[in-house]
Design an enzyme around this catalytic site. Structure first.
Site, short mmCIF file in Angstrom:
data_model
loop_
_atom_site.label_atom_id
_atom_site.label_comp_id
_atom_site.label_asym_id
_atom_site.label_seq_id
_atom_site.Cartn_x
_atom_site.Cartn_y
_atom_site.Cartn_z
N PRO A 173 24.41 -18.37 1.52
CA PRO A 173 23.23 -18.59 2.32
C PRO A 173 23.22 -18.78 3.71
O PRO A 173 22.70 -19.80 4.22
CB PRO A 173 22.21 -19.74 1.57
CG PRO A 173 23.46 -20.71 1.04
CD PRO A 173 24.74 -19.59 0.75
N CYS A 174 23.58 -17.59 4.48
CA CYS A 174 23.64 -17.86 6.03
C CYS A 174 22.32 -17.76 6.59
O CYS A 174 21.93 -18.28 7.58
CB CYS A 174 24.49 -16.49 6.58
SG CYS A 174 23.89 -15.02 6.12
N HIS A 175 21.29 -17.48 5.66
CA HIS A 175 19.72 -17.77 6.14
C HIS A 175 19.44 -19.10 6.26
O HIS A 175 18.31 -19.28 7.06
CB HIS A 175 19.07 -16.91 5.17
CG HIS A 175 19.04 -17.57 3.79
ND1 HIS A 175 19.77 -16.83 2.94
CD2 HIS A 175 18.14 -18.44 3.16
CE1 HIS A 175 19.79 -17.72 1.76
NE2 HIS A 175 18.61 -18.69 1.75
#
EC number: 2.1.1.63
Length: 148
Positions: free
Chosen positions: A89-91
């Site tokens: 989850p780089c968001h």
């Protein structure tokens, strides 16, 4: 391309990387089945700290950089090369001023993902944690996506 739904987005897998909202899907599967297709052992270990950011929280490029011993700009470079957006989850990584910053799928998709995960208060992230390394990658992956 095999696809699965995660909240507001469709995630596609072509055998080497994931795509957010892919244009064509040959088969749809559940998210748990989708995760079984991915070989996490081949992923850059610096990206695994993303799994140490719980759903509903964010971290900043600066905090992530401190954990890795590098610069926030390098963290941005690393996030841009994440082969598994949404899955890793780089968001959940935002700017120090809590503006969202960039995202592979576009800023609107990033905002929708963070809202889906409960990480926004209004339009801005409101719960911040320092990323941490996790022990069990598979377990953390399922927890990160709300499957455990």
């Amino acid at each position: 391309m095999i696809c699965s739904q995660y909240g507001p987005v469709v995630v596609g897998w072509d055998g080497s990387k994931t795509f957010v909202n892919p244009s064509r899907c040959s088969k749809r599967v559940g998210l748990a089945e989708f995760l079984e297709l991915i070989n996490i052992d081949e992923i850059d270990k610096r990206l695994l700290y993303l799994l140490g950011i719980p759903r509903g929280y964010v971290t900043t490029y600066k905090l992530y950089a401190e954990v890795l011993g590098t610069s926030p700009r390098h963290v941005g470079w690393l996030m841009a090369r994440n082969p598994l957006p949404v899955i890793l989850p780089c968001h959940r990584v935002v700017k120090s001023d809590f503006s969202l910053g960039g995202y592979t799928g576009g800023v609107e998709v990033k905002k929708k993902l963070l809202a889906y995960e409960g990480a926004l208060c209004g339009d801005r992230p409101c719960r911040v944690v320092r990323p941490r390394m996790i022990d069990d990658v598979r377990d953390a992956l399922f927890k990160s996506l709300g499957l455990a």
